[in-house]
Design a protein around this motif. Structure first.
Motif, short mmCIF file in Angstrom:
data_model
loop_
_atom_site.label_atom_id
_atom_site.label_comp_id
_atom_site.label_asym_id
_atom_site.label_seq_id
_atom_site.Cartn_x
_atom_site.Cartn_y
_atom_site.Cartn_z
N ASP A 70 0.71 -1.18 -0.02
CA ASP A 70 -0.09 0.03 -0.06
C ASP A 70 1.00 1.28 0.02
O ASP A 70 0.49 2.24 -0.50
CB ASP A 70 -0.94 -0.04 1.10
N LEU A 71 1.73 1.21 0.62
CA LEU A 71 2.99 2.26 0.70
C LEU A 71 3.59 2.92 -0.75
O LEU A 71 3.44 3.70 -1.13
CB LEU A 71 4.22 2.21 1.67
N VAL A 107 10.97 2.92 -13.21
CA VAL A 107 10.27 2.13 -13.57
C VAL A 107 10.11 0.89 -12.75
O VAL A 107 9.24 0.00 -12.48
CB VAL A 107 10.64 1.42 -14.97
N GLY A 108 11.41 0.38 -12.06
CA GLY A 108 11.63 -0.85 -11.15
C GLY A 108 10.71 -0.46 -9.97
O GLY A 108 9.79 -1.35 -9.49
N VAL A 109 10.51 0.68 -9.38
CA VAL A 109 9.85 0.92 -8.24
C VAL A 109 8.29 0.89 -8.47
O VAL A 109 7.73 0.06 -7.76
CB VAL A 109 9.93 2.53 -7.70
N ILE A 110 7.87 1.49 -9.58
CA ILE A 110 6.46 1.34 -10.06
C ILE A 110 6.33 -0.19 -10.31
O ILE A 110 5.10 -0.64 -10.06
CB ILE A 110 6.33 2.06 -11.13
N GLY A 111 7.06 -0.89 -11.07
CA GLY A 111 6.71 -2.32 -11.21
C GLY A 111 6.53 -3.12 -10.08
O GLY A 111 5.94 -4.21 -10.06
N VAL A 112 7.68 -2.90 -9.03
CA VAL A 112 7.31 -3.45 -7.64
C VAL A 112 6.11 -3.27 -6.92
O VAL A 112 5.41 -4.39 -6.38
CB VAL A 112 8.32 -3.20 -6.48
N ALA A 113 5.62 -2.04 -6.89
CA ALA A 113 4.08 -1.88 -6.62
C ALA A 113 3.28 -2.69 -7.42
O ALA A 113 1.94 -3.12 -6.66
CB ALA A 113 3.75 -0.30 -6.75
N ALA A 114 3.24 -2.96 -8.74
CA ALA A 114 2.20 -3.49 -9.25
C ALA A 114 2.51 -4.85 -8.97
O ALA A 114 1.31 -5.67 -9.07
CB ALA A 114 2.37 -3.39 -10.84
N ALA A 115 3.59 -5.52 -9.21
CA ALA A 115 3.90 -6.73 -8.67
C ALA A 115 3.40 -7.06 -7.39
O ALA A 115 2.64 -8.23 -7.32
CB ALA A 115 5.39 -7.33 -8.86
N LEU A 116 3.44 -6.53 -6.67
CA LEU A 116 2.98 -6.68 -5.00
C LEU A 116 1.48 -6.93 -5.31
O LEU A 116 0.72 -7.31 -4.53
CB LEU A 116 3.42 -5.75 -4.06
N SER A 117 0.72 -5.83 -6.10
CA SER A 117 -0.51 -5.83 -6.31
C SER A 117 -1.18 -7.35 -6.73
O SER A 117 -2.28 -7.34 -6.85
CB SER A 117 -0.97 -4.76 -7.25
N SER A 118 -0.21 -8.18 -7.25
CA SER A 118 -0.63 -9.40 -7.66
C SER A 118 -0.33 -10.40 -6.57
O SER A 118 -1.05 -11.45 -6.34
CB SER A 118 0.24 -9.82 -8.98
N ILE A 119 0.65 -10.27 -5.92
CA ILE A 119 1.14 -11.10 -4.71
C ILE A 119 0.03 -11.07 -3.59
O ILE A 119 -0.19 -12.13 -2.77
CB ILE A 119 2.60 -10.76 -4.42
#
Length: 501
Positions: A178-179, A313-325
């Motif tokens: 969420d952060l 891009v990596g930071v935004i991608g981690v947020a999106a990946a955690l939104s799957s996990i």
């Protein structure tokens, strides 16, 4: 990803590694309002938020707003339903909807049947989250990480902590997610209009001038998502989300009913963030025109990878990946709990609490593995099942909610209605009749379900049940309900072996 696994496993330092099935599956019923908020917000923010919402905004425009509509209305319904289900489960020591159904009708086998049916509807969501994370990781790595490795990474990270820490681990990971989601979407909401346009004024003027169809229902093209579809879909999903097994897991993890009421008040504010990927999907119409098919789901990430440095891009991608996990973890957890409690508990050797927990953890791994294998071998199989997932789950509404407030609803009526509703959804969806004359097929099937349940109940009333209403029915516990000690359950049907004072 390493931080995600570490956070999930650190939850064991609390009580995640001890206790029985209730501690693992519903966090010992001890999560406060903040943890419940981030956990349930985590379920609403999946990979769809970054991929599907932007893709719908790109392809259709206005119809995608149904997501905001049904979630906000669903939280309002949850203000009433959540405390009622929490109190019922706590009073009888139950850990999920299959438990509740088995206890309400006094039939352990019914809980097992519903668990199998719910698994069919939930398994596609695991596969979709694996696929979503795979697409995100491949995109943000500029193709250096293949889809196949990204799929396996999604499975490995999620299974790594959910088997050990259960719901508590998912809640801890939700805080990190969420952060990152709030920070990255807040940044993109400001950055994209300023970078590609002269701010929101110019961006919105261009949409009004050049893309008017995207601003009204039924949206761009011949989508079929007109006003009737929007209203009926929002209504159906708002009712269904409150009894969705993953939502109920969040309810049952709460420390008290007031935490759920406060949560229902706060959660709609989180939905404001959903406007960001929707708007950015429409912004992509002017920046990367011509995306078709599955590529349209990458509309947001096309903007991101086109203009931002790799680390951003990596930071935004981690947020999106955690939104799957996070949602994938809860889906796997719920499937494991349903099978451990309602299906495998019918096997005498697996009847004890400790063995139910071990069985549930095993099912978590098996469910994730099955979804992963099908993602590799037959991706379209589960994608087709996902077409009926939400509408099929809606057919449990009369059996669960009506049954918990109306004593006269008979077992025969509830089962007959469920059978007709599920059959109706499958028939309408798989013959291409969704929507039906502009109306969501799921709500048509639900109307048939309810009509059959009431007709059969009237024709064949329920057999006499010696249990008092307080044992069978649910009720709102009222404000500031006293916290009872957790109770132990030794029956797959949810019969309490011990009562709290």
């Amino acid at each position: 990803m390493l931080l995600t696994v570490a956070l999930g496993l650190l939850a064991v330092r609390g009580r995640g590694g001890q206790g029985g099935l209730a501690e693992w599956s519903v966090g010992g019923r001890s999560l406060g309002a903040v943890f419940i908020w981030v956990l349930m917000a985590g379920e609403s923010y999946t990979s769809f938020s970054y991929l599907g919402a932007a893709g719908w905004g790109y392809n259709f425009g206005a119809p995608v707003l149904y997501v905001v509509a049904y979630m906000s209305c669903g939280y309002a319904v949850g203000y009433l339903v959540g405390p009622m289900l929490w109190a019922y489960a706590r009073r009888h020591g139950l850990v999920g909807i299959t438990d509740m159904i088995a206890h309400r009708y006094g039939r352990p086998w019914l809980g097992a049947v519903v668990a199998v049916l719910a698994t069919v509807f939930l398994l596609p969501y695991i596969q979709l989250q694996i696929t979503g994370m795979g697409v995100v990781v491949t995109t943000i790595s500029y193709g250096s990480i293949s889809l196949n490795w990204a799929y396996f990474l999604a499975f490995l990270v999620t299974t790594g902590f959910v088997v050990v820490s259960g719901l508590r681990g998912s809640a801890w990971v939700s805080v990190l997610k969420d952060l990152l989601v709030i920070a990255t979407l807040g940044f993109l909401a400001v950055y994209v209009p300023l970078h590609y346009f002269d701010g929101y004024g110019d961006f919105l003027d261009r949409i009004v001038a050049e893309k008017q169809d995207w601003l009204t229902l039924p949206g761009a093209g011949d989508s079929g998502y007109d006003t009737a579809w929007f209203a009926t879909t929002s209504l159906l999903n708002a009712l269904t989300v409150v009894i969705f097994p993953t939502t109920v897991a969040g309810y049952l993890g709460a420390r008290n009913a007031d935490a759920l009421r406060r949560n229902a008040i706060w959660l709609p504010a989180y939905n404001v963030l959903l406007f960001v990927p929707m708007l950015l999907g429409m912004a992509a119409l002017f920046v990367v025109p011509g995306l078709t098919g599955a590529d349209s789901n990458l509309a947001l990430f096309k903007l991101v990878t086109d203009s931002l440095p790799a680390w951003a891009v990596g930071v935004i991608g981690v947020a999106a990946a955690l939104s799957s996990i996070v949602p994938m973890a809860v889906f796997m957890l719920v499937i494991g709990t349903m099978w451990g409690r309602s299906v495998l508990s019918l096997v005498p050797r697996l009847h004890s609490q400790s063995r139910q927990k071990a069985a549930s953890q095993t099912v978590v791994v098996l469910a994730g593995t099955l979804a992963l294998i099908l993602t590799y071998a037959a991706p379209n199989t589960l994608v087709r099942l996902s077409l009926i997932s939400y509408e099929g789950m809606a057919q449990l509404l009369p059996m669960l909610l009506l049954g918990l407030v109306w004593r006269r609803l008979s077992l025969a009526g509830a089962v007959s209605g469920l059978a007709v509703g599920v059959a109706g959804v499958c028939a309408l969806v798989f013959t291409g009749n969704d929507p039906v004359f502009g109306v969501n097929a799921g709500i048509v099937a639900l109307a048939l379900n309810l009509a059959v349940a009431l007709a059969v109940t009237w024709a064949r009333p329920a057999d006499a049940d010696p249990r008092p209403d307080a044992e069978v029915l649910a009720a709102d516990p009222g404000p500031a309900a006293p916290e009872a000690d957790d109770v132990n359950v030794t029956s797959g049907a949810g019969t309490s072996a011990a009562r709290s004072a």
